[in-house]
Structure formats: structure tokens, C-alpha cells
Design a protein around this motif. Structure first.
Motif, PDB file in Angstrom:
ATOM      1  N   ALA A 146       0.855  -1.182   0.000  1.00 41.17           N
ATOM      2  CA  ALA A 146       0.000   0.000   0.000  1.00 41.17           C
ATOM      3  C   ALA A 146       0.894   1.237   0.000  1.00 41.17           C
ATOM      4  O   ALA A 146       2.006   1.207   0.518  1.00 41.17           O
ATOM      5  CB  ALA A 146      -0.888   0.012   1.232  1.00 41.17           C
ATOM      6  N   ALA A 202      -1.629   6.430   1.410  1.00 39.43           N
ATOM      7  CA  ALA A 202      -2.903   5.753   1.634  1.00 39.43           C
ATOM      8  C   ALA A 202      -2.968   5.239   3.069  1.00 39.43           C
ATOM      9  O   ALA A 202      -3.998   5.338   3.732  1.00 39.43           O
ATOM     10  CB  ALA A 202      -3.065   4.600   0.653  1.00 39.43           C
ATOM     11  N   ALA A 246      -5.593   6.397   5.852  1.00 42.62           N
ATOM     12  CA  ALA A 246      -6.482   5.415   6.461  1.00 42.62           C
ATOM     13  C   ALA A 246      -6.381   5.492   7.984  1.00 42.62           C
ATOM     14  O   ALA A 246      -7.390   5.480   8.692  1.00 42.62           O
ATOM     15  CB  ALA A 246      -6.123   4.013   5.974  1.00 42.62           C
ATOM     16  N   GLY A 301      -9.113   7.248  -2.359  1.00 38.83           N
ATOM     17  CA  GLY A 301      -7.770   6.742  -2.644  1.00 38.83           C
ATOM     18  C   GLY A 301      -7.447   6.693  -4.128  1.00 38.83           C
ATOM     19  O   GLY A 301      -6.319   6.951  -4.549  1.00 38.83           O
ATOM     20  N   SER A 302      -8.459   6.416  -4.935  1.00 38.83           N
ATOM     21  CA  SER A 302      -8.194   6.284  -6.362  1.00 38.83           C
ATOM     22  C   SER A 302      -7.868   7.618  -7.015  1.00 38.83           C
ATOM     23  O   SER A 302      -7.459   7.665  -8.160  1.00 38.83           O
ATOM     24  CB  SER A 302      -9.409   5.655  -7.050  1.00 38.83           C
ATOM     25  N   SER A 351      -5.477   9.536  -6.083  1.00 41.41           N
ATOM     26  CA  SER A 351      -4.107   9.970  -5.799  1.00 41.41           C
ATOM     27  C   SER A 351      -3.174  10.118  -7.006  1.00 41.41           C
ATOM     28  O   SER A 351      -2.250  10.921  -6.933  1.00 41.41           O
ATOM     29  CB  SER A 351      -3.473   9.085  -4.726  1.00 41.41           C
ATOM     30  N   GLY A 365      -7.371   9.797  -0.153  1.00 43.71           N
ATOM     31  CA  GLY A 365      -7.379   8.638   0.734  1.00 43.71           C
ATOM     32  C   GLY A 365      -8.794   8.332   1.136  1.00 43.71           C
ATOM     33  O   GLY A 365      -9.599   9.226   1.352  1.00 43.71           O
ATOM     34  N   GLY A 366      -9.123   7.074   1.181  1.00 47.09           N
ATOM     35  CA  GLY A 366     -10.467   6.712   1.595  1.00 47.09           C
ATOM     36  C   GLY A 366     -11.301   6.295   0.410  1.00 47.09           C
ATOM     37  O   GLY A 366     -10.876   6.410  -0.731  1.00 47.09           O
ATOM     38  N   SER A 367     -12.479   5.800   0.678  1.00 41.52           N
ATOM     39  CA  SER A 367     -13.307   5.392  -0.434  1.00 41.52           C
ATOM     40  C   SER A 367     -14.455   6.377  -0.589  1.00 41.52           C
ATOM     41  O   SER A 367     -14.698   7.213   0.257  1.00 41.52           O
ATOM     42  CB  SER A 367     -13.823   3.972  -0.244  1.00 41.52           C
ATOM     43  N   ALA A 389      -5.340   0.728  -5.811  1.00 48.30           N
ATOM     44  CA  ALA A 389      -6.124   1.884  -5.359  1.00 48.30           C
ATOM     45  C   ALA A 389      -7.384   1.409  -4.645  1.00 48.30           C
ATOM     46  O   ALA A 389      -7.774   1.944  -3.608  1.00 48.30           O
ATOM     47  CB  ALA A 389      -6.483   2.763  -6.544  1.00 48.30           C
ATOM     48  N   GLU A 390      -7.989   0.393  -5.209  1.00 52.73           N
ATOM     49  CA  GLU A 390      -9.219  -0.089  -4.601  1.00 52.73           C
ATOM     50  C   GLU A 390      -8.939  -0.739  -3.245  1.00 52.73           C
ATOM     51  O   GLU A 390      -9.689  -0.556  -2.286  1.00 52.73           O
ATOM     52  CB  GLU A 390      -9.889  -1.080  -5.540  1.00 52.73           C
ATOM     53  N   GLN A 412      -6.648   0.052  -1.249  1.00 53.45           N
ATOM     54  CA  GLN A 412      -6.408   1.140  -0.293  1.00 53.45           C
ATOM     55  C   GLN A 412      -7.732   1.716   0.197  1.00 53.45           C
ATOM     56  O   GLN A 412      -7.901   2.008   1.379  1.00 53.45           O
ATOM     57  CB  GLN A 412      -5.557   2.236  -0.946  1.00 53.45           C
ATOM     58  N   ASP A 413      -8.664   1.845  -0.729  1.00 49.54           N
ATOM     59  CA  ASP A 413      -9.991   2.335  -0.348  1.00 49.54           C
ATOM     60  C   ASP A 413     -10.654   1.385   0.644  1.00 49.54           C
ATOM     61  O   ASP A 413     -11.202   1.796   1.666  1.00 49.54           O
ATOM     62  CB  ASP A 413     -10.890   2.461  -1.584  1.00 49.54           C
ATOM     63  N   ALA A 444      -9.241  -0.832   2.520  1.00 46.05           N
ATOM     64  CA  ALA A 444      -8.517  -0.886   3.786  1.00 46.05           C
ATOM     65  C   ALA A 444      -8.906   0.308   4.657  1.00 46.05           C
ATOM     66  O   ALA A 444      -9.125   0.177   5.853  1.00 46.05           O
ATOM     67  CB  ALA A 444      -7.013  -0.911   3.535  1.00 46.05           C
TER      68      ALA A 444
END
Lengths: 681, 179
Positions: free
Chosen positions: A17, A21, A25, A326-327, A329, A388-390, B45-46, B48-49, B51
């Protein structure tokens, strides 16, 4: 031979990772911990997960129980700690495995787009709004119960779901298209207990994850039977930027991603300008021979919108809603957006305000509405944004609208600008609610624009729908140059509308025109009666924007007609009123509303011999260039009407019409056409 | 680990609201959560999301942790459910196989090793399995659990896990032999 391979799965190294990220997190976790710590809040309910940030509620019963037997727990714990050693897995079969997996499924392998094609031709006709059934379905989907498969099962057979909202028919159609595709998908994805689903497939090797709705290419119409062509204006340009990115990577863009009108409208043209804001548009018509079809002619309709002077420009109340998941970045996503915002902040006037809302695992206000006069504060907030994050877009958009409304100014432009790499993680069922929200806010005067970035995840169809429902443009930005074009050069057109619900209707004179074909605007078709219906939502045009539409026409008495005349019952040409004048090919009508008005205004202009050029070479430079662009887009789209006209012809025509080209857009276009020659599909 | 507090002690304190204890736990377990997320999603990336989502859930649920099972297992379970839910949510929208496409999409940052990874084909085939077959294969083979342990996590019987594995192997064999 399967068993030994599978055993190796546990030894495959996991790509690490990113530090960012991880930091993000951990920070998010710590923040969530503090929020829910017993001291901070007295809630002691054991099932915290039900309000966790994930939009995917409704876990299976087993998964909600976080207590299980100790022996099992201990062994799992031991396994988790054992770090997998790096181990190379030998390749046991050649690439292409994906393809054969598809065959396994037994069912036909259909790209997502095809699902959407079937219903679309009929759809606009008469779909009564039937919002009632949508709610239970939505709930079911959200609950992800296994019965959802049954509830949705019927949709796979091509039965379009009822429109979610009593919106305009055009919107309804778009939405339905994307929904029917999605529903089919979701059915394929829903697990039904122990029985193995058959309808699972893997995408073909070259498939993009980006999603595009498909529309059939406009066909040739016979002027005698169908003399009227109606469509909504479109000022989006995302399709071109997207294709550019694919071509620069050596690939042809997916055909469904190519929208001819967005290619043509990407370029700045110097068309004759209207004199005042009251006459918002000036149409200029040019009729030239068709370069790809000698017997035919092209009718080039250029419409130039009035450009507001800086002094007349209303104040702007902007809220940036930024995806910081996160995507986002990679360099071409969040960092690009931040740079674009910095540039925009430099362009705005001191009394304009900017606010920033971010969304990821949760949503947060990064900057309350702040006047540009306080520039350093704004820049500081932009700098502090990190990925960072979803994604949980639903909450973010609510927050953004709340800020826009808290700072609402009826005399200003109130706009939310959503910046994302695509997935607006609200789930399919919520997309219609989201669209409804955007429509309601639009009625209240808060508009939505979309700045799309990144490739691979870009949800074109959803972004288009959202922007259209929010009276905004969807712009796809892949580099800083593009961001500058979208936000700075065209800042006023992106931000300040001069007209809304702009529709075009052309009536063809069967005495002069036997067949016609609208080039592009497939997604913007309107019904004939929609033209005079002021309730019917259509495209919006910003300050200084220009829009180009082209028809290819086959003159009456031409040998080259595609559709034969009927042997029986020779149709009498419908009476064209007193205007049956021999000199008119057709008649252009343009309807629009001023931004704050509810009733539409009309501009008309006949299409006559006076506008006709003997050769393409004599047409104005901008007209020639836009024709080259239209040809290029049609080639990429695989449209069947170009005959032997190829990329070399496009290059030659574009080269001859490059003109000044101060920013190099046209030179770049020529390069793309060269790349397309060698790109792989 | 001598000199370090055990997960159990830290978890007890974290459940009582000790911020530092939680921070230590989070730091200690992030990599494993991420590794699991990667195995399921196949894209950095996914993963990381996922996690991050899982870490937030863990934080939110922390004060409900009763210490009646190992903290690691508890974390593990949350990570697993988060990953599965995430993949489902995504799949409701995109039914395309994500791993290679994400790899393609992330090409721009040039730090996505899964593109070049040998064995990618196998991962791809495994991730393309029906959900439960995929979960069974990943739990039993990638995470090295027993059928019983996998069954407990998946919420089905041990026999069903074995059946899923059987079906999965059958499917994978056809793929391999078709090449």
C-alpha cells in the motif's frame, strides 16, 4: 493441475500500500475512533457497523455477528500473522484466459452497451411516469437480499424499468438506458445462494472499465416522410478529451465513447457574433459539397452565443465538491484538480465566493464559503486536500448543496462543481435519487457542473446524466492544459449561462432535399412536439459558447439516394406553406430561454442557395476544420456513411484549415488523426 | 513480541476509549487488512480504499469489542466483510473484471506492479469466479484457512465450502485446459 496453482495463491506477493494511503487510512480511523469513543458520545449500542461509512449496508446475518468461537479465532489469528513470502508463480497458461472464461458462462458475451441499445428506439415515444414501483426495488437492491435477483430478473429480458422520476422524456430515456444496463449487470452479479450462477462473464481483453452508454448512429431520413429533425444543443466536450487520451496511449477509443458533436464542439471557432445579450444567439449557415460523398451536400449550422463582458458577469457562488478517495491519488487526478482550482481562483473576481467540500469515507467541509478577496485562505484549503479513503458521494453532494444554498444569491451564479474520477459511490438504486436531488436544486437555482479526471474508472454515462440534470457541462480533463481550457479560457461559458433549454429544429424541403442525416447528437434527439414545449428540458449554453451542428443532405433528383422512392402512391410533397420557395433547402428554428426566464424565444433562418458554396475549399476556415473533425469522429465511431474517406483525408482537410491556432488545439487534432491510423482497437 | 503490549491488552484499552492504544493497534494491523483487501480486489487503489473503509469501521466498532475472541480475528472478519461488500457494491455498477482494468487505469502512476506480476492470469480467473466460489478459494488457498474456518466466515456450512471449492476447481480447470 489446478490444485498446485491454487496453493500458490497464498505465496503471491501483495503490492504494498502507498504510504499516503496508509497515513490517510490511519488518520480516518483515528478520527472515527474519537467520534465514537465512549467518552465522546454515550452510545453503547453493540452494532456500530450499521452506521459506518460504507454505503453498502445490509450485510448478511452471519457477518453482523462479530463473535465466534475462540478456537477458530486463534487459528485465524495465527494465519494472519504469517506473512506471505515472495514467490514467483509460473505462468501456466497464455493470456487470453479471460476470453475463454467468458465462453464458460454459456451465455452470449455482450458488452454492457448492447443491453442499452434495444429499448432506446422506442423509449421516447410514450413512457408515462410511473414512479411508484421504483421505491421497493431500490430498497431491495440496497438490502442486497438474495431475492433482489428475482425482483430484477424480469429486466434482463429487455423490459426497461419504469422511469424513476417524472422528469423530461429525454432524461428519462437516458436514465433508463443506463439503468437497464446496470440492472442486467446487477442481476448477473447477484449471488443466489448455493446454486452457481451461469451468467457470469469476464470482459474481453480490450474492454475499458469506463462506462459509456451506447446510442445507435443517426440514420438517413427521407425528407418527404420525415421532414422535421429536432434535437437539443450540446456543449459538452468530454468525449474528445477522452478519445485523445486513448489515442495518446496508442489505443482507439471505444466506439460508444465517441460523440461526434462533442468532438466538433471542443474547438474554439470564430463564428459571427450576436450583438446583444437579448438576442443570445447568432446562427450562420454554410452549405458545402460533402467531402466524402460528392453528390451530397453538408449543411453546416454554426451558432454563436453572446459573450458576456466581464462587467456584466454576475457574481459567482461556487462550491467545489472534490472526490478525495484513494483512487484520486495519481498525478492526473487530485493533483491536477488542485492545480486547476488554483488557476481558477486566480481568474475569479474578489467578490466571488468559493467553498470546498470533500468526500471519501465520509464527507467534510474543507472550506466554508470564502470570498476570493481572501485568496490565501482558499489556496491553503486547496493545498491541504489529500487523497485517501473510499467514495461516498451521496453525502458529499448534500453538503455541497447545503453550502451553496447557505450562500445563495439570486443575482449570482450558484454552482456546485463536482470533481471526480467517476465512481459516485451511491449505488445504482440511489442514482435516481441523486438525479432527483440535482433536478430539484436546479429548479431552485443551484446548478451542477462536472470536472471529470482519470481514466479507467470514469463513469461517463452517470456524469453526463448528472450534469445534464443539473444544467451543467461535463468536462473531462486529462492534463493541465485541458484544465486551463475548461476552467479559465471557457470559465465564463462553463460558469455563466446565457441561455437554457436550447433546442434546434430543422424542417427540410422535400422539393430540394430527398434525404438527410444529422451528424452526431444521437444522445440529444428530441421529439418534434418537444420543440415548442417549454417544459421540455434541453441543453444550456454558457457565455461565449458556440455550437455546431451538421447535416449531410442528398439533393432531390440525386442518383445516389440510399432510400428508393416508393413505386406506388407517389407522395405529394407536403405543403410547405407559402415558403415552398424553390430556393430553400430547409428552415432552421432555434428556441432558447434566457437564464431567468420561463418562456422561450425563437430565432429562425431559412437555409437557402445564397449560403451555398460551390466547393469546400471556398468555405470559411472554421467550417472546413469542423467538417474535418466531424469526419474524424465518424471514422472513430465506425459510422458507415463515409465511403472511402479516411484519416489521410481528415489530416489533409484539417491541415488546410489550421489557421492561427494560438493554443495548438488544431495541431494536436492533426496529431491525433495520425495516431489513429496506427492505433490498435 | 517481548516488550510490546499484546493486542488483547491494547484492544481492552482501546475499547475503553484509549486513543493511543487504538492508534498502536491500527498501525499494527493496517498492512494485513490491506493485504486481504488486495487479494480480493486485485487493484491497489481499490485495496487502499477498502482498507481505509475497514479501518474506519474497526474504529467505529471498537468500543463494542468484547475481547471474547482474538483481536486479530475480529479485525480480519471486518476486513473480509468490507472487502466483499465493496466488491459487490462496485459490481452492481460495473460487472467488468476489475483487476486488469484497474491496472490499466492506474498505468499513469507507473507504480502498479500487478500489471507485470506473473500469475496475474490465475488471480484474474479466481477473481472472476462467482462470489462464493471466489471467497472460498481465497479464504482456503490464499489465506490458508481450513474449510471449517472459511465456512464460519462465509456463514455457510463446511460442506458448502467444499462444494464451492469443487465447483471452482472445475471451472478453473476448464479455463486452463481451454488455453
Amino acid at each position: 493441475m489446478v490444485e498446485p496453482d491454487l496453493i500458490r495463491l497464498k505465496d503471491t506477493p501483495v503490492p504494498p500500500a502507498g504510504d499516503d494511503a496508509k497515513r490517510a487510512a490511519l488518520a480516518a480511523a483515528t478520527a472515527a475512533f474519537e467520534k465514537s469513543a465512549p467518552g465522546a458520545k454515550g452510545s453503547t449500542a453493540p452494532q456500530r457497523l450499521s452506521h459506518a461509512s460504507s454505503p453498502t449496508e445490509g450485510k448478511k446475518k452471519m457477518r453482523q455477528t462479530f463473535q465466534f468461537n475462540r478456537a477458530l479465532a486463534a487459528s485465524i489469528a495465527a494465519l494472519m500473522i504469517g506473512a506471505p513470502a515472495a514467490f514467483m508463480l509460473s505462468r501456466t497458461y497464455a493470456p487470453g484466459g479471460g476470453g475463454s472464461t467468458s465462453n464458460l458462462s454459456g451465455g452470449p458475451i455482450s458488452p454492457p452497451a448492447e443491453v442499452a441499445v434495444a429499448p432506446h428506439m422506442e423509449a421516447p415515444a410514450a413512457v408515462p411516469p410511473a414512479p411508484a414501483p421504483s421505491a421497493p426495488v431500490a430498497r431491495e437492491e440496497r438490502a442486497k437480499s438474495t431475492t433482489a435477483a428475482g425482483a430484477l430478473g424480469g429486466r434482463v429480458d429487455g423490459v426497461a424499468p419504469p422511469p424513476r422520476l417524472a422528469g423530461s422524456v429525454q432524461d428519462g430515456v437516458r436514465q433508463k438506458l443506463s439503468r437497464s444496463a446496470h440492472d442486467a449487470k446487477s442481476v448477473a452479479a447477484v449471488e443466489t445462494g448455493a446454486s452457481p450462477p451461469v451468467d457470469r462473464h469476464v470482459a474481453p481483453e480490450s474492454e475499458f472499465r469506463d462506462r459509456f452508454d451506447s446510442k445507435e448512429i443517426n440514420s438517413v431520413k427521407v425528407a418527404a416522410t420525415e421532414p422535421v429533425s429536432t434535437f437539443s444543443i450540446d456543449v459538452d466536450t468530454a468525449s474528445y478529451a477522452f478519445a485523445r487520451r486513448a489515442l495518446n496511449d496508442g489505443r482507439l477509443p471505444p466506439k460508444d465513447s465517441v460523440r461526434v458533436e462533442e468532438f466538433v464542439n471542443y474547438f474554439p471557432y470564430d463564428y459571427p457574433k450576436p450583438e446583444s445579450a437579448q438576442a443570445a444567439f447568432k446562427p450562420t449557415i454554410t452549405v458545402t459539397p460533402s467531402p466524402w460523398n460528392p453528390g451530397n451536400r453538408l449543411v453546416h449550422i454554426a451558432i454563436q452565443g453572446y459573450a458576456l463582458q466581464s462587467a456584466e458577469r454576475p457574481r459567482a457562488n461556487l462550491v467545489f465538491l472534490i472526490d478525495v478517495s484513494g483512487s484520486m491519488s495519481p498525478q492526473d487526478r487530485l493533483p491536477l484538480v488542485k492545480n486547476a482550482l488554483r488557476m481558477l481562483v486566480d481568474e475569479l473576481k474578489p467578490e466571488d465566493t468559493v467553498a470546498v467540500v470533500t468526500y471519501a469515507s465520509g464527507s467534510g467541509v474543507a472550506l466554508e464559503p470564502t470570498k476570493i478577496a481572501d485568496k490565501s485562505k482558499i489556496l491553503g484549503a486547496i493545498d491541504a486536500l489529500g487523497a485517501g479513503g473510499s467514495t461516498a458521494g451521496g453525502q458529499g453532494i448534500q453538503d455541497a448543496y447545503r453550502l451553496a444554498e447557505s450562500n445563495f444569491d439570486a443575482s449570482a451564479v450558484n454552482r456546485v462543481i463536482l470533481s471526480t474520477d467517476g465512481d459516485f459511490n451511491v449505488g445504482v438504486s440511489d442514482q435516481s435519487e441523486l438525479k432527483g436531488l440535482i433536478e430539484r436544486k436546479r429548479e431552485k437555482g443551484v446548478f451542477l457542473s462536472i470536472l471529470g479526471v482519470g481514466q479507467g474508472n470514469y463513469n461517463d454515462a452517470l456524469m453526463q446524466t448528472l450534469a445534464q440534470n443539473g444544467n451543467g457541462a461535463a468536462v473531462y480533463v486529462d492534463n493541465l492544459n485541458e484544465a486551463r481550457k475548461a476552467l479559465i479560457e471557457e470559465a465564463s461559458s462553463t460558469l455563466f449561462p446565457i441561455a437554457k433549454d436550447v433546442k434546434i429544429q430543422v424542417e427540410w424541403n422535400p422539393a430540394r432535399v430527398s434525404e438527410y442525416r444529422l451528424i452526431g447528437y444521437e444522445t440529444r434527439a428530441l421529439r418534434r412536439e418537444d420543440f415548442n414545449n417549454d417544459k421540455m428540458d434541453a441543453g444550456d449554453v454558457g457565455s461565449g459558447h458556440r455550437v455546431t451542428a451538421m447535416y449531410e443532405i442528398t439533393p432531390a433528383n440525386s442518383e445516389k439516394k440510399l432510400v428508393d422512392e416508393l413505386r406506388y402512391g407517389k407522395q405529394k410533397a407536403p405543403a410547405v406553406g407559402q415558403a415552398s420557395a424553390e430556393s430553400e433547402f430547409g428552415f432552421l428554428k432555434l428556441r432558447y430561454k434566457l437564464p431567468k426566464e420561463g418562456a422561450s424565444r425563437l430565432i429562425t433562418q431559412p437555409i437557402t442557395d445564397q449560403q451555398s458554396m460551390e466547393s469546400l475549399a471556398r468555405a470559411p476556415q472554421d467550417v472546413r476544420f469542423s467538417i474535418a473533425v466531424a469526419a474524424f469522429a465518424q471514422l472513430l465511431k465506425g459510422a458507415p456513411y463515409l465511403g472511402g474517406y479516411g484519416y489521410d483525408d481528415v489530416i489533409a482537410l484539417a491541415q488546410s484549415a489550421k489557421g492561427d491556432d494560438p493554443f495548438g488545439y488544431r495541431a494536436e487534432f492533426v496529431n491525433l488523426a495520425r495516431l489513429a491510423k496506427s492505433a490498435r482497437p | 513480541m517481548p516488550g510490546e503490549e499484546t493486542d488483547g491488552d491494547l484492544a481492552r484499552r482501546a475499547a475503553a476509549g484509549d486513543r493511543a492504544a487504538f492508534a498502536t493497534l491500527a498501525e499494527r494491523h493496517y498492512d494485513r487488512v490491506y493485504a486481504l483487501a488486495w487479494r480480493w480486489s486485485g487493484a491497489r487503489a481499490e485495496a487502499q480504499d477498502i482498507a481505509q473503509d475497514a479501518m474506519v469501521k474497526i474504529a467505529t466498532a471498537m468500543n463494542g469489542f468484547r475481547n471474547d475472541c482474538a483481536f486479530t480475528s475480529w479485525v480480519y472478519r471486518i476486513a473480509y466483510t468490507t472487502a466483499v461488500d465493496h466488491i459487490r457494491a462496485r459490481r452492481r455498477v460495473v460487472a467488468l473484471e476489475p483487476a486488469r482494468i484497474s491496472a490499466l487505469a492506474d498505468g499513469a502512476d507507473n507504480e502498479t506492479p500487478e500489471n507485470d506480476m506473473i500469475g496475474q492470469e490465475l488471480w484474474r480467473a479466481v477473481r472472476a469466479l462467482p462470489d462464493q466460489q471466489r471467497d472460498a478459494v481465497l479464504l482456503v488457498y490464499a489465506q490458508d484457512l481450513s474449510h471449517g474456518e472459511a465456512a464460519a466466515l462465509m456463514g455457510c456450512s463446511e460442506k458448502t465450502v467444499s462444494w464451492h471449492l469443487h465447483e471452482a476447481r472445475k471451472r478453473l480447470r476448464i479455463i486452463l485446459e481451454a488455453v
